[in-house]
Design a protein around this motif. Structure first.
Motif, PDB file in Angstrom:
ATOM      1  N   LYS A   1      29.710  42.616  28.134  1.00 57.72           N
ATOM      2  CA  LYS A   1      29.797  43.421  29.302  1.00 57.72           C
ATOM      3  C   LYS A   1      31.635  42.710  30.622  1.00 57.72           C
ATOM      4  CE  LYS A   1      26.870  42.005  32.050  1.00 57.72           C
ATOM      5  NZ  LYS A   1      26.138  40.843  30.028  1.00 57.72           N
ATOM      6  N   THR A   2      31.838  41.043  29.439  1.00 54.45           N
ATOM      7  CA  THR A   2      33.276  40.999  30.416  1.00 54.45           C
ATOM      8  C   THR A   2      34.621  41.625  29.699  1.00 54.45           C
ATOM      9  OG1 THR A   2      31.162  38.968  31.119  1.00 54.45           O
ATOM     10  CG2 THR A   2      34.532  38.601  30.925  1.00 54.45           C
ATOM     11  N   MET A   3      34.308  41.260  28.128  1.00 58.20           N
ATOM     12  CA  MET A   3      35.046  41.769  27.365  1.00 58.20           C
ATOM     13  C   MET A   3      35.736  43.059  27.589  1.00 58.20           C
ATOM     14  SD  MET A   3      35.774  43.544  24.549  1.00 58.20           S
ATOM     15  CE  MET A   3      34.299  44.311  24.018  1.00 58.20           C
TER      16      MET A   3
ATOM     17  N   MET B   1      31.419  40.174  39.300  1.00 55.12           N
ATOM     18  CA  MET B   1      29.945  40.543  40.085  1.00 55.12           C
ATOM     19  C   MET B   1      28.649  39.634  39.577  1.00 55.12           C
ATOM     20  SD  MET B   1      29.763  42.931  43.072  1.00 55.12           S
ATOM     21  CE  MET B   1      31.282  43.084  44.044  1.00 55.12           C
ATOM     22  N   ASN B   2      29.622  38.200  38.557  1.00 51.27           N
ATOM     23  CA  ASN B   2      28.683  37.093  37.848  1.00 51.27           C
ATOM     24  C   ASN B   2      28.374  36.003  38.489  1.00 51.27           C
ATOM     25  OD1 ASN B   2      27.502  38.293  35.031  1.00 51.27           O
ATOM     26  ND2 ASN B   2      29.640  39.101  35.354  1.00 51.27           N
ATOM     27  N   THR B   3      27.107  36.398  39.601  1.00 53.37           N
ATOM     28  CA  THR B   3      26.927  35.549  40.767  1.00 53.37           C
ATOM     29  C   THR B   3      26.726  34.001  40.509  1.00 53.37           C
ATOM     30  OG1 THR B   3      25.082  35.898  40.431  1.00 53.37           O
ATOM     31  CG2 THR B   3      25.670  37.104  42.863  1.00 53.37           C
TER      32      THR B   3
ATOM     33  N   ARG C   1      30.517  32.719  36.753  1.00 53.21           N
ATOM     34  CA  ARG C   1      31.762  33.494  36.487  1.00 53.21           C
ATOM     35  C   ARG C   1      32.651  33.557  35.235  1.00 53.21           C
ATOM     36  NH1 ARG C   1      36.303  32.085  41.260  1.00 53.21           N
ATOM     37  NH2 ARG C   1      36.433  30.139  40.002  1.00 53.21           N
ATOM     38  N   SER C   2      33.064  34.223  34.632  1.00 51.84           N
ATOM     39  CA  SER C   2      33.725  34.135  32.397  1.00 51.84           C
ATOM     40  C   SER C   2      35.208  34.853  33.293  1.00 51.84           C
ATOM     41  CB  SER C   2      32.556  33.849  31.634  1.00 51.84           C
ATOM     42  OG  SER C   2      32.755  35.698  32.109  1.00 51.84           O
ATOM     43  N   LEU C   3      35.159  35.523  34.019  1.00 53.81           N
ATOM     44  CA  LEU C   3      36.517  37.146  34.450  1.00 53.81           C
ATOM     45  C   LEU C   3      37.423  36.129  34.677  1.00 53.81           C
ATOM     46  CD1 LEU C   3      36.932  40.089  33.580  1.00 53.81           C
ATOM     47  CD2 LEU C   3      36.764  40.355  36.176  1.00 53.81           C
TER      48      LEU C   3
ATOM     49  N   ILE D   1      33.179  46.998  37.979  1.00 53.23           N
ATOM     50  CA  ILE D   1      32.271  45.510  38.409  1.00 53.23           C
ATOM     51  C   ILE D   1      32.358  45.178  37.167  1.00 53.23           C
ATOM     52  CG2 ILE D   1      30.436  45.291  39.568  1.00 53.23           C
ATOM     53  CD1 ILE D   1      31.525  47.455  42.099  1.00 53.23           C
ATOM     54  N   ASP D   2      32.340  43.706  36.705  1.00 57.65           N
ATOM     55  CA  ASP D   2      31.965  43.185  35.525  1.00 57.65           C
ATOM     56  C   ASP D   2      30.569  42.771  36.310  1.00 57.65           C
ATOM     57  OD1 ASP D   2      30.714  41.513  33.605  1.00 57.65           O
ATOM     58  OD2 ASP D   2      32.700  40.066  33.568  1.00 57.65           O
ATOM     59  N   SER D   3      29.720  43.160  35.975  1.00 59.54           N
ATOM     60  CA  SER D   3      27.866  43.088  36.500  1.00 59.54           C
ATOM     61  C   SER D   3      27.254  41.851  36.074  1.00 59.54           C
ATOM     62  CB  SER D   3      26.939  43.894  36.849  1.00 59.54           C
ATOM     63  OG  SER D   3      27.744  45.568  37.052  1.00 59.54           O
TER      64      SER D   3
HETATM   65 MG   LIG Z   1      30.319  38.421  31.471  1.00 66.07          MG
END
Ligand SMILES: [Mg+2]
Ligand SMILES: Nc1ncnc2c1ncn2[C@@H]1O[C@H](COP(=O)(O)OP(=O)(O)O)[C@@H](O)[C@H]1O
Length: 251
Positions: free
Chosen positions: A16-18, A39-41, A44-46, A120-122
């Motif tokens: 997802k992030t990629m 939005m990875n509570t 996070r990694s973005l 949105i990266d969920s």
């Molecule tokens: Mg991710």
């Protein structure tokens, strides 16, 4: 009029992030003013994948809690002025904050700040903040990999979305290895497409350059003439065509 795209998955670690980073960068490169929110509570990694971790002072929770403004928080990476990145909350318990503030945040980004797209990266899975993210989104892009467990979870995610939310559904098949396909050791795109109820946007192969670029903090699509960048461009074109058809049907 802006559009909110939720990038989701049933299972974790599907890409997802990629996908969010490269899709958003490519949208911005095509001339669309694009905001990308992690939005990875807590997990996070973005910011790392986008190479902006040293510039991230505030995060999405700070905006919602009115500790910072959108302008204070949004980071414009040096490689693309048309892209604005909002880092994810650092507090592991930020689900409630996201749930409370997502609607007004995306409204502000579109109506006041003039964004064409909000990506949105969920977080993976269903329930919790996912419900509010889905309510605030126009489209969902489900990222899955050609593994039975990923397909089963994507299936469950689709059913959950169909039951509860009136949003358009697309999917991307990531981490495809053609040598395994040749040896009949992997689920084929055809089998996956017959199981999925959403529209396929494209296929992303497993590629060492994707893995390296995530570690280096450089979107892989910045290498503009590579097959990967062209592939992302095709997915953007397909997506834009779909939403244009939808808009026409409304008239
Ligand atoms: Mg991710
Ligand atoms: N197509 C791909 N080829 C090679 N590595 C990939 C690919 N897609 C994702 N990865 C790697 O897989 C891992 C998980 O991807 P990530 O985007 O962080 O997943 P998620 O956000 O769904 O948890 C990362 O190490 C990433 O670099």
């Amino acid at each position: 009029m802006g559009r909110v795209i939720m990038v989701a998955s049933g299972k974790g670690g599907t890409g997802k992030t990629m996908f969010s980073l490269n899709f958003a960068e490519m949208l911005a490169n095509e001339g669309y003013k694009t905001a990308l929110i992690d939005m990875n509570t807590g997990l996070r990694s973005l910011d790392l994948a986008a190479g902006v971790e040293n510039r991230s002072i505030f995060d999405v929770c700070d905006i919602i809690k009115e500790v910072s403004t959108i302008d204070d928080t949004i980071i414009r990476p040096a490689y693309n002025e048309n892209l604005g990145i909002i880092p994810g909350c650092q507090d592991i318990d930020s689900d409630k904050v996201i749930r409370k503030g997502i609607h007004s945040l995306v409204d502000l980004l579109i109506s006041k700040h003039g964004y064409d797209f909000v990506v949105i990266d969920s977080p993976p899975g269903i329930g919790g903040a996912i419900e509010d993210i889905a309510e605030a989104s126009n489209d969902i892009i489900i990222v899955l990999t050609p593994e039975s467990s990923s397909l089963r979870d994507a299936d469950a995610m689709e059913d959950y979305i169909i039951r509860r939310f009136a949003i358009s559904r697309y999917y991307v098949l990531n981490n495809v290895m053609y040598d395994l396909l040749d040896k009949n050791l992997e689920l084929t795109p055809k089998i996956i497409d017959s199981r999925m109820k959403s529209k396929m946007l494209g296929i992303v192969q497993t590629d060492i350059n994707i893995r390296m670029s995530m570690n280096m903090g450089i979107p892989v699509v910045l290498k503009r003439n590579s097959y990967i960048a062209n592939n992302f461009k095709k997915m953007i074109n397909r997506y834009i065509n779909y939403i244009k058809i939808k808009d026409k049907n409304k008239i």
